[in-house]
Write an enzyme that holds these catalytic residues in place. Structure first.
Site, mmCIF file in Angstrom:
data_model
loop_
_atom_site.group_PDB
_atom_site.id
_atom_site.type_symbol
_atom_site.label_atom_id
_atom_site.label_comp_id
_atom_site.label_asym_id
_atom_site.label_seq_id
_atom_site.Cartn_x
_atom_site.Cartn_y
_atom_site.Cartn_z
ATOM 1 N N HIS A 152 0.783 -1.239 0.000
ATOM 2 C CA HIS A 152 0.000 0.000 0.000
ATOM 3 C C HIS A 152 0.815 1.290 0.000
ATOM 4 C CE1 HIS A 152 -4.090 -1.555 0.540
ATOM 5 N NE2 HIS A 152 -3.574 -2.497 1.318
ATOM 6 N N GLU A 193 -7.067 -2.626 -3.652
ATOM 7 C CA GLU A 193 -6.464 -3.946 -3.437
ATOM 8 C C GLU A 193 -6.150 -4.701 -4.729
ATOM 9 O OE1 GLU A 193 -5.238 -4.957 -0.706
ATOM 10 O OE2 GLU A 193 -6.328 -3.919 0.890
ATOM 11 N N SER A 212 1.597 -7.300 -3.416
ATOM 12 C CA SER A 212 2.265 -7.983 -2.299
ATOM 13 C C SER A 212 2.124 -9.494 -2.401
ATOM 14 C CB SER A 212 1.691 -7.488 -0.961
ATOM 15 O OG SER A 212 0.329 -7.872 -0.830
#
Ligand code: PHE
Ligand code: FE
Length: 304
Positions: A152, A193, A212
């Protein structure tokens, strides 16, 4: 999201129920956190093994970024600091504050949505302070420090995206009053996301859940299975998503400016229209493509 406790923005020292009905309480020590759920990052308590997990996760993701992550992410990721140690939140915040006026703050783990929105609206991004266990190297159920920081924080250095995240926080507080958090959560899921962006070089990822993830980064940008359609606010607010496997659908933006502009209008009538549409036609299943939608082509990525 749970009915009751997810609405409560005040930490009472116990783990909140943030997803589902809470068969398993979130990890993290909520007794340590302040009433707004933030806590000090106790950097000296990370073990060498935890720093090593960070180093290995970082190295694995970094080498797959070219050709898969958007340029804005790649150019900012080094701002996290040395890749071989878990960063100090203070140091990252200092750089971030200069770039876009954001800060990062420690939290014990997932926090209720109202508390989350309030932090974003103040340009404070909550970062979970604990590291996943070595056996969770490939997959961790809840967001940990690596997901929150690596996924993020780099894009918070981008002014347009930073602006969007603050607007999202303010919009979340408003959605709480309009009982529309579920609709707004779908927007978060499919942009912050799991968002993709179209560039002259092809599709690239900007969503933190993708960036990620060891496997989903390449999958989301290059695999032939998932469906990729243009970002459309109302469509996205009525689309189901998956929380336990790679996404079956991704939504593609043209630019962060487009994302900001599309979400700038008052959502009060949007929520009403989307609710009426869901009542009439139901939700769109993950992986469905509607009759008037065009799918984005994927190009074989280099090196795969
Ligand atoms: N424009 C939205 C509203 O009026 C707020 C918002 C902005 C929500 C950006 C999400 C993202 O509610
Ligand atoms: Fe996340």
């Amino acid at each position: 999201m749970s009915e009751v406790s997810a609405r409560t923005g005040i930490n009472l020292g116990v783990a909140p129920v943030t997803y589902g009905t809470g068969d398993r309480p979130p990890r993290g020590n909520y007794a340590r956190a302040r009433s707004d759920y933030t806590c000090e990052q106790d950097h000296s308590t990370y073990t060498e093994a935890e720093h090593d997990t960070y180093r290995r996760l970082y190295a694995r993701q970094l080498q797959q970024l070219p050709g898969l992550a958007c340029d804005e992410f790649i150019s900012a990721v080094r701002q996290l600091g040395a890749p071989d140690r878990i960063p100090r939140f203070e140091d990252v915040s200092e750089r971030l504050m200069k770039a876009t006026g954001w800060q990062i703050v420690g939290v014990p783990g997932l926090i209720p949505e109202e508390a989350f929105f309030a932090l974003l609206a103040e340009r404070r991004f909550p970062v979970t302070d604990w590291m996943r266990k070595p056996e969770e190297f490939d997959y961790v159920v809840e967001p940990d420090i690596f997901h929150d920081l690596f996924g993020h924080v780099p894009l918070l250095f981008n002014p347009a995206f930073a602006h969007y995240m603050q607007a999202y926080g303010a919009g979340g507080l408003k959605a709480g009053r309009l009982d529309a958090c579920e609709l707004l959560a779908r927007l978060y899921w499919y942009t912050v996301e799991f968002g993709l962006i179209d560039t002259p070089e092809g599709l690239r990822a900007y969503g933190a859940g993708i960036l990620s993830s060891a496997g989903e980064l390449r999958h989301s940008v290059t695999a032939s299975g998932p469906r990729r359609v243009a970002f459309d606010l109302r469509r996205l607010m009525r689309s189901r998503y998956r929380i336990d496997s790679y996404q079956a659908s991704y939504f593609v933006i043209d630019s962060f400016e487009q994302l900001f502009e599309a979400t700038a209008p008052d959502f009060t009538p949007v929520y009403a229209a989307v609710r009426a549409r869901i009542a009439a036609d139901g939700l769109v299943e993950a992986g469905a493509v509607l009759a008037d939608e065009r799918e984005f082509e994927v190009r074989a990525a280099q090196g795969s």
